[in-house]
Design a protein around this motif. Structure first.
Motif, PDB file in Angstrom:
ATOM      1  N   VAL A  70       0.820  -1.212   0.000  1.00 47.77           N
ATOM      2  CA  VAL A  70       0.000   0.000   0.000  1.00 47.77           C
ATOM      3  C   VAL A  70       0.858   1.269   0.000  1.00 47.77           C
ATOM      4  O   VAL A  70       0.426   2.308  -0.469  1.00 47.77           O
ATOM      5  N   ALA A  71       2.094   1.193   0.490  1.00 45.91           N
ATOM      6  CA  ALA A  71       2.956   2.370   0.592  1.00 45.91           C
ATOM      7  C   ALA A  71       3.635   2.692  -0.734  1.00 45.91           C
ATOM      8  O   ALA A  71       3.991   1.806  -1.503  1.00 45.91           O
ATOM      9  N   ARG A  72       3.816   3.981  -0.944  1.00 42.73           N
ATOM     10  CA  ARG A  72       4.529   4.494  -2.118  1.00 42.73           C
ATOM     11  C   ARG A  72       5.758   5.266  -1.625  1.00 42.73           C
ATOM     12  O   ARG A  72       5.945   5.454  -0.427  1.00 42.73           O
ATOM     13  N   ASP A  73       6.532   5.759  -2.579  1.00 43.52           N
ATOM     14  CA  ASP A  73       7.654   6.611  -2.201  1.00 43.52           C
ATOM     15  C   ASP A  73       7.149   7.780  -1.371  1.00 43.52           C
ATOM     16  O   ASP A  73       6.058   8.299  -1.620  1.00 43.52           O
ATOM     17  N   VAL A 133      -8.247   9.056   5.222  1.00 43.64           N
ATOM     18  CA  VAL A 133      -9.272   8.909   4.191  1.00 43.64           C
ATOM     19  C   VAL A 133      -8.974   7.656   3.379  1.00 43.64           C
ATOM     20  O   VAL A 133      -7.820   7.220   3.261  1.00 43.64           O
ATOM     21  N   ARG A 134     -10.030   7.076   2.821  1.00 41.49           N
ATOM     22  CA  ARG A 134      -9.874   5.882   1.992  1.00 41.49           C
ATOM     23  C   ARG A 134      -9.077   6.200   0.735  1.00 41.49           C
ATOM     24  O   ARG A 134      -9.182   7.279   0.167  1.00 41.49           O
ATOM     25  N   LEU A 135      -8.288   5.230   0.316  1.00 37.31           N
ATOM     26  CA  LEU A 135      -7.508   5.305  -0.917  1.00 37.31           C
ATOM     27  C   LEU A 135      -7.960   4.151  -1.813  1.00 37.31           C
ATOM     28  O   LEU A 135      -7.288   3.119  -1.922  1.00 37.31           O
ATOM     29  N   PRO A 136      -9.119   4.293  -2.460  1.00 35.30           N
ATOM     30  CA  PRO A 136      -9.698   3.172  -3.222  1.00 35.30           C
ATOM     31  C   PRO A 136      -8.789   2.604  -4.305  1.00 35.30           C
ATOM     32  O   PRO A 136      -8.860   1.408  -4.607  1.00 35.30           O
ATOM     33  N   ASP A 137      -7.914   3.418  -4.872  1.00 34.38           N
ATOM     34  CA  ASP A 137      -7.028   2.925  -5.934  1.00 34.38           C
ATOM     35  C   ASP A 137      -5.971   1.956  -5.409  1.00 34.38           C
ATOM     36  O   ASP A 137      -5.297   1.285  -6.196  1.00 34.38           O
ATOM     37  N   ARG A 138      -5.849   1.841  -4.085  1.00 35.16           N
ATOM     38  CA  ARG A 138      -4.868   0.923  -3.490  1.00 35.16           C
ATOM     39  C   ARG A 138      -5.533  -0.273  -2.810  1.00 35.16           C
ATOM     40  O   ARG A 138      -4.884  -1.036  -2.107  1.00 35.16           O
ATOM     41  N   GLU A 139      -6.805  -0.422  -3.009  1.00 34.14           N
ATOM     42  CA  GLU A 139      -7.534  -1.507  -2.352  1.00 34.14           C
ATOM     43  C   GLU A 139      -7.546  -2.756  -3.222  1.00 34.14           C
ATOM     44  O   GLU A 139      -7.370  -2.682  -4.444  1.00 34.14           O
ATOM     45  N   GLU A 140      -7.735  -3.881  -2.555  1.00 34.89           N
ATOM     46  CA  GLU A 140      -7.710  -5.149  -3.280  1.00 34.89           C
ATOM     47  C   GLU A 140      -8.567  -6.187  -2.564  1.00 34.89           C
ATOM     48  O   GLU A 140      -8.967  -6.008  -1.427  1.00 34.89           O
ATOM     49  N   ARG A 141      -8.807  -7.256  -3.269  1.00 33.39           N
ATOM     50  CA  ARG A 141      -9.479  -8.424  -2.706  1.00 33.39           C
ATOM     51  C   ARG A 141      -8.454  -9.544  -2.729  1.00 33.39           C
ATOM     52  O   ARG A 141      -7.866  -9.833  -3.771  1.00 33.39           O
ATOM     53  N   ILE A 142      -8.213 -10.148  -1.564  1.00 40.95           N
ATOM     54  CA  ILE A 142      -7.210 -11.204  -1.496  1.00 40.95           C
ATOM     55  C   ILE A 142      -7.845 -12.514  -1.049  1.00 40.95           C
ATOM     56  O   ILE A 142      -8.834 -12.527  -0.321  1.00 40.95           O
ATOM     57  N   PHE A 153      -9.185  -2.627   2.577  1.00 40.25           N
ATOM     58  CA  PHE A 153      -9.337  -1.180   2.381  1.00 40.25           C
ATOM     59  C   PHE A 153      -8.020  -0.497   2.724  1.00 40.25           C
ATOM     60  O   PHE A 153      -7.336  -0.884   3.677  1.00 40.25           O
ATOM     61  N   ALA A 154      -7.683   0.545   1.970  1.00 46.18           N
ATOM     62  CA  ALA A 154      -6.476   1.330   2.227  1.00 46.18           C
ATOM     63  C   ALA A 154      -6.890   2.712   2.731  1.00 46.18           C
ATOM     64  O   ALA A 154      -7.907   3.271   2.293  1.00 46.18           O
ATOM     65  N   PHE A 155      -6.099   3.246   3.651  1.00 46.24           N
ATOM     66  CA  PHE A 155      -6.339   4.560   4.224  1.00 46.24           C
ATOM     67  C   PHE A 155      -5.049   5.363   4.226  1.00 46.24           C
ATOM     68  O   PHE A 155      -3.961   4.793   4.351  1.00 46.24           O
ATOM     69  N   GLY A 156      -5.169   6.682   4.105  1.00 45.20           N
ATOM     70  CA  GLY A 156      -3.999   7.531   4.165  1.00 45.20           C
ATOM     71  C   GLY A 156      -4.298   8.824   4.890  1.00 45.20           C
ATOM     72  O   GLY A 156      -5.429   9.305   4.900  1.00 45.20           O
ATOM     73  N   LEU A 157      -3.270   9.382   5.493  1.00 44.78           N
ATOM     74  CA  LEU A 157      -3.349  10.683   6.162  1.00 44.78           C
ATOM     75  C   LEU A 157      -2.222  11.544   5.616  1.00 44.78           C
ATOM     76  O   LEU A 157      -1.045  11.224   5.794  1.00 44.78           O
TER      77      LEU A 157
END
Length: 160
Positions: A70-73, A133-142, A153-157
């Protein structure tokens, strides 16, 4: 976390997650694998200063590293926020997340990110209340085990 606390943190993490969720055996084993996490990353604890009891824990990477996809640079990710069921409602989870946000500011990252299961509603409420806040572009189904899927679900601040 101090080296002699590894077993306590492993037990607390497993207890916190299995208290509320039906988890696969492999996921429970991964929750308990604090020793390997601490070898390469940082495992933080919240301790009751009056009793010395460990009340909660959270996992972060060392500076410049990542622990999840989920993390980026220029972001700091965290995982496995866990609070002892007996210590819930005391602000322990908020204190641990605030610690991670503080680490992000010290390290000069632009955002703190994490992911959580779609069924982990109390965690989602905490993150939302703290401004994530949700980061829908980083979410997945595993697929967590054959035929059993979980929405992540992915979240970011964003940090100033």
């Amino acid at each position: 976390m101090r080296p002699h606390e590894v077993d306590v943190v492993a037990h607390l993490t497993v207890e916190a997650y299995t208290h509320d969720y039906d988890l696969s055996e492999s996921y429970v084993r991964s929750l308990a694998d604090v020793h390997d996490r601490a070898r390469s990353d940082e495992v933080w604890v919240a301790e009751d200063t009056a009793t010395g009891a460990i009340l909660g824990t959270v996992w972060t990477p060392r500076p410049g590293a990542r622990i999840s996809a989920v993390a980026r640079d220029d972001e700091l990710d965290f995982r496995l926020l866990a609070v002892s069921p007996d210590a819930r409602g005391r602000g322990i989870g908020e204190a641990l997340v605030s610690h991670v946000v503080g680490l992000g500011r010290i390290r000069g990252v632009k955002r703190v990110v994490m992911n959580t299961g779609s069924i982990m509603l109390p965690a989602q409420r905490l993150y939302t209340r703290l401004g994530f806040v949700r980061l829908p572009d980083r979410e997945e189904r595993i697929e967590v085990e054959p035929g059993r899927f979980v929405d992540i679900f992915a979240f970011g601040l964003d940090l100033d």
